[in-house]
Design a protein around this motif. Structure first.
Motif, PDB file in Angstrom:
ATOM      1  N   TYR A 297      -6.447   8.174  -3.840  1.00 46.57           N
ATOM      2  CA  TYR A 297      -6.336   6.713  -3.873  1.00 46.57           C
ATOM      3  C   TYR A 297      -6.811   6.090  -2.558  1.00 46.57           C
ATOM      4  O   TYR A 297      -6.483   6.560  -1.462  1.00 46.57           O
ATOM      5  CB  TYR A 297      -4.894   6.280  -4.125  1.00 46.57           C
ATOM      6  CG  TYR A 297      -4.694   4.807  -3.827  1.00 46.57           C
ATOM      7  CD1 TYR A 297      -5.207   3.830  -4.681  1.00 46.57           C
ATOM      8  CD2 TYR A 297      -4.059   4.398  -2.650  1.00 46.57           C
ATOM      9  CE1 TYR A 297      -5.081   2.486  -4.391  1.00 46.57           C
ATOM     10  CE2 TYR A 297      -3.917   3.048  -2.358  1.00 46.57           C
ATOM     11  CZ  TYR A 297      -4.432   2.094  -3.225  1.00 46.57           C
ATOM     12  OH  TYR A 297      -4.317   0.760  -2.926  1.00 46.57           O
ATOM     13  N   ARG A 298      -7.567   5.036  -2.665  1.00 46.37           N
ATOM     14  CA  ARG A 298      -7.907   4.169  -1.540  1.00 46.37           C
ATOM     15  C   ARG A 298      -8.194   2.785  -2.111  1.00 46.37           C
ATOM     16  O   ARG A 298      -8.735   2.663  -3.224  1.00 46.37           O
ATOM     17  CB  ARG A 298      -9.126   4.681  -0.763  1.00 46.37           C
ATOM     18  CG  ARG A 298     -10.385   4.819  -1.594  1.00 46.37           C
ATOM     19  CD  ARG A 298     -11.561   5.324  -0.753  1.00 46.37           C
ATOM     20  NE  ARG A 298     -12.720   5.607  -1.581  1.00 46.37           N
ATOM     21  CZ  ARG A 298     -13.632   4.706  -1.930  1.00 46.37           C
ATOM     22  NH1 ARG A 298     -13.526   3.441  -1.510  1.00 46.37           N
ATOM     23  NH2 ARG A 298     -14.659   5.052  -2.692  1.00 46.37           N
ATOM     24  N   PRO A 299      -7.849   1.729  -1.398  1.00 48.35           N
ATOM     25  CA  PRO A 299      -8.171   0.386  -1.886  1.00 48.35           C
ATOM     26  C   PRO A 299      -9.663   0.118  -1.796  1.00 48.35           C
ATOM     27  O   PRO A 299     -10.394   0.790  -1.055  1.00 48.35           O
ATOM     28  CB  PRO A 299      -7.384  -0.523  -0.936  1.00 48.35           C
ATOM     29  CG  PRO A 299      -7.212   0.274   0.309  1.00 48.35           C
ATOM     30  CD  PRO A 299      -7.114   1.708  -0.123  1.00 48.35           C
TER      31      PRO A 299
ATOM     32  N   GLN B 186       0.809  -1.215   0.000  1.00 48.45           N
ATOM     33  CA  GLN B 186       0.000   0.000   0.000  1.00 48.45           C
ATOM     34  C   GLN B 186       0.846   1.270   0.000  1.00 48.45           C
ATOM     35  O   GLN B 186       0.439   2.284  -0.589  1.00 48.45           O
ATOM     36  CB  GLN B 186      -0.946  -0.007   1.202  1.00 48.45           C
ATOM     37  CG  GLN B 186      -2.097  -0.988   1.081  1.00 48.45           C
ATOM     38  CD  GLN B 186      -3.022  -0.658  -0.082  1.00 48.45           C
ATOM     39  OE1 GLN B 186      -3.326   0.499  -0.340  1.00 48.45           O
ATOM     40  NE2 GLN B 186      -3.459  -1.688  -0.793  1.00 48.45           N
ATOM     41  N   LEU B 187       2.016   1.268   0.625  1.00 53.01           N
ATOM     42  CA  LEU B 187       2.849   2.465   0.622  1.00 53.01           C
ATOM     43  C   LEU B 187       3.309   2.801  -0.784  1.00 53.01           C
ATOM     44  O   LEU B 187       3.397   3.967  -1.167  1.00 53.01           O
ATOM     45  CB  LEU B 187       4.053   2.291   1.551  1.00 53.01           C
ATOM     46  CG  LEU B 187       4.961   3.515   1.678  1.00 53.01           C
ATOM     47  CD1 LEU B 187       4.190   4.745   2.134  1.00 53.01           C
ATOM     48  CD2 LEU B 187       6.120   3.226   2.633  1.00 53.01           C
ATOM     49  N   GLN B 188       3.604   1.781  -1.582  1.00 50.27           N
ATOM     50  CA  GLN B 188       3.965   2.025  -2.974  1.00 50.27           C
ATOM     51  C   GLN B 188       2.839   2.750  -3.708  1.00 50.27           C
ATOM     52  O   GLN B 188       3.074   3.701  -4.459  1.00 50.27           O
ATOM     53  CB  GLN B 188       4.249   0.689  -3.672  1.00 50.27           C
ATOM     54  CG  GLN B 188       5.462  -0.057  -3.149  1.00 50.27           C
ATOM     55  CD  GLN B 188       6.758   0.663  -3.517  1.00 50.27           C
ATOM     56  OE1 GLN B 188       6.936   1.137  -4.625  1.00 50.27           O
ATOM     57  NE2 GLN B 188       7.658   0.738  -2.570  1.00 50.27           N
ATOM     58  N   LYS B 189       1.620   2.306  -3.502  1.00 51.42           N
ATOM     59  CA  LYS B 189       0.478   2.880  -4.209  1.00 51.42           C
ATOM     60  C   LYS B 189       0.159   4.280  -3.706  1.00 51.42           C
ATOM     61  O   LYS B 189      -0.196   5.172  -4.495  1.00 51.42           O
ATOM     62  CB  LYS B 189      -0.720   1.951  -4.061  1.00 51.42           C
ATOM     63  CG  LYS B 189      -0.501   0.590  -4.724  1.00 51.42           C
ATOM     64  CD  LYS B 189      -1.662  -0.361  -4.482  1.00 51.42           C
ATOM     65  CE  LYS B 189      -1.388  -1.715  -5.127  1.00 51.42           C
ATOM     66  NZ  LYS B 189      -2.472  -2.687  -4.880  1.00 51.42           N
TER      67      LYS B 189
ATOM     68  N   GLU C 299      -6.357  -5.875   5.683  1.00 52.88           N
ATOM     69  CA  GLU C 299      -6.102  -5.098   4.464  1.00 52.88           C
ATOM     70  C   GLU C 299      -6.414  -3.615   4.665  1.00 52.88           C
ATOM     71  O   GLU C 299      -5.714  -2.754   4.120  1.00 52.88           O
ATOM     72  CB  GLU C 299      -6.925  -5.670   3.303  1.00 52.88           C
ATOM     73  CG  GLU C 299      -6.513  -7.075   2.893  1.00 52.88           C
ATOM     74  CD  GLU C 299      -5.021  -7.185   2.601  1.00 52.88           C
ATOM     75  OE1 GLU C 299      -4.507  -6.353   1.822  1.00 52.88           O
ATOM     76  OE2 GLU C 299      -4.364  -8.095   3.160  1.00 52.88           O
ATOM     77  N   ARG C 300      -7.426  -3.296   5.458  1.00 52.91           N
ATOM     78  CA  ARG C 300      -7.718  -1.895   5.740  1.00 52.91           C
ATOM     79  C   ARG C 300      -6.628  -1.290   6.608  1.00 52.91           C
ATOM     80  O   ARG C 300      -6.240  -0.130   6.418  1.00 52.91           O
ATOM     81  CB  ARG C 300      -9.093  -1.787   6.412  1.00 52.91           C
ATOM     82  CG  ARG C 300     -10.215  -2.157   5.444  1.00 52.91           C
ATOM     83  CD  ARG C 300     -11.471  -2.662   6.136  1.00 52.91           C
ATOM     84  NE  ARG C 300     -12.132  -1.656   6.934  1.00 52.91           N
ATOM     85  CZ  ARG C 300     -12.217  -1.667   8.254  1.00 52.91           C
ATOM     86  NH1 ARG C 300     -11.681  -2.658   8.937  1.00 52.91           N
ATOM     87  NH2 ARG C 300     -12.844  -0.728   8.893  1.00 52.91           N
TER      88      ARG C 300
ATOM     89  N   LEU D  99      -0.491   5.271   5.062  1.00 52.64           N
ATOM     90  CA  LEU D  99      -0.727   6.701   5.246  1.00 52.64           C
ATOM     91  C   LEU D  99       0.169   7.265   6.348  1.00 52.64           C
ATOM     92  O   LEU D  99       0.724   8.369   6.209  1.00 52.64           O
ATOM     93  CB  LEU D  99      -2.195   6.946   5.601  1.00 52.64           C
ATOM     94  CG  LEU D  99      -3.228   6.599   4.527  1.00 52.64           C
ATOM     95  CD1 LEU D  99      -4.635   6.825   5.068  1.00 52.64           C
ATOM     96  CD2 LEU D  99      -3.008   7.395   3.251  1.00 52.64           C
ATOM     97  N   VAL D 100       0.309   6.538   7.443  1.00 55.49           N
ATOM     98  CA  VAL D 100       1.162   6.993   8.545  1.00 55.49           C
ATOM     99  C   VAL D 100       2.613   7.101   8.081  1.00 55.49           C
ATOM    100  O   VAL D 100       3.302   8.095   8.355  1.00 55.49           O
ATOM    101  CB  VAL D 100       1.035   6.041   9.749  1.00 55.49           C
ATOM    102  CG1 VAL D 100       2.076   6.371  10.820  1.00 55.49           C
ATOM    103  CG2 VAL D 100      -0.365   6.104  10.344  1.00 55.49           C
TER     104      VAL D 100
END
Length: 306
Positions: free
Chosen positions: A284-286, A51-54, A260-261, A268-269
């Motif tokens: 962006y959000r999954p 998620q950090l990549q995205k 996953e959430r 984000l942190v």
């Protein structure tokens, strides 16, 4: 902006070095440049990679992110491994590296010294194993050994501790330790603050972010529910996480890793802490995170940590 992970390449060179030409096309950090981050950790750091990549890509930021991973690894084991770096055949870590969203090293094998020499890292992160993270006595002398090694081999790097999060009430270890999740979080927070001050390190406040989510959502645990927590239920579908045994609900899945959430909140942190990014305009959000949840997570990630 989405990311397509490219073909997974593994570069294994003689002498325990692991690198690749693709990994070196990311220049040293500059205001509009690529931040190079090496994580020395376990599953609590590995969970940030996807998620950090995205998130970074959606923010228009370039990121070179590498992970040294051993499951459940504590600071004592990391320090013990560093002492063996002179043995080139000793490569205990799974090494994964992503440059601008493309995975350039996948499950390579490496040791700490070789990883520290693989790039001019801007940031190196450490963390204690979650089950020890609340115990001040578990950090030393091992954290000190690791800090000295990193500053010798990567003197340009800024060091951070990731403050890990507390478990859900479903985790039986809380009862064994004699306190609840909130107190576990408080103990981790105090310990990480003390250690960071001692060695001049930054703190990635993932633990306080999880507690803020639990308060503000708010999370409401039930007999057969995680109540909306970002922790728990990582490996199975939510409806498969609980079973009735002797008339009582019993947890049958992961109760302490991020789901996953939670991985999105973690990204984000990290983005706020390491990239200094303004998250409020992030689109962006999954799919597993609703628009309202994403807004709350962005607010939490950008809130000051006391």
């Amino acid at each position: 902006m989405s990311i397509k992970i490219g073909r997974c390449l593994v570069f294994l060179l003689a002498g325990a070095a692991v690198s690749g030409a693709a990994a070196e096309d990311c220049p040293s950090v500059r205001p509009d440049g690529c931040l190079k981050v090496l994580m020395i950790g376990n599953s609590f750091s590995l969970s940030v990679t996807n998620q950090l990549q995205k998130v970074a890509a959606a923010l228009g930021r370039d990121l070179d992110l590498a992970s040294l991973y051993i499951s459940g690894c504590d600071l004592e084991t990391h320090a013990r491994n560093v002492r063996k770096d002179g043995d080139e055949s000793f490569r205990p870590y799974q090494y994964d590296r992503f440059v601008r969203g493309r995975q350039v090293v996948c499950h390579g094998r490496i040791n700490v010294g070789a990883a520290l020499r693989a790039a001019a890292w801007d940031v190196v992160t450490l963390q204690q194993a979650s089950h020890l993270s609340w115990k001040p006595e578990s950090y030393e002398p091992f954290l000190g050994e690791l800090v000295r090694t990193i500053r010798r081999l990567a003197p340009q790097a800024k060091l951070y501790i990731q403050e890990t999060w507390s478990y859900t009430p479903w985790d039986g270890r809380l009862k064994e330790w004699g306190f609840d999740a909130a107190e576990m979080s408080d103990r981790i927070h105090a310990t990480c603050a003390s250690m960071a001050a001692k060695y001049g390190m930054g703190v990635i406040g993932m633990g306080p972010a999880v507690q803020a989510w639990r308060r503000q959502l708010p999370v409401r645990y039930a007999e057969n529910s995680f109540g909306g927590d970002v922790v728990g239920g990582r490996f199975k579908k939510p409806q498969d996480c609980f079973v009735l045994k002797d008339g009582k609900w019993t947890v049958a899945c992961d109760v302490f890793h991020l789901n996953e959430r939670g991985k999105y909140l973690q990204a984000l942190v990290w983005a706020n802490c390491l990239l200094g990014a303004d998250l409020h305009g992030l689109s962006y959000r999954p799919d597993c995170v609703t628009a309202d949840e994403a807004r709350l997570m962005r607010t939490i990630a950008q809130s000051p940590v006391e």
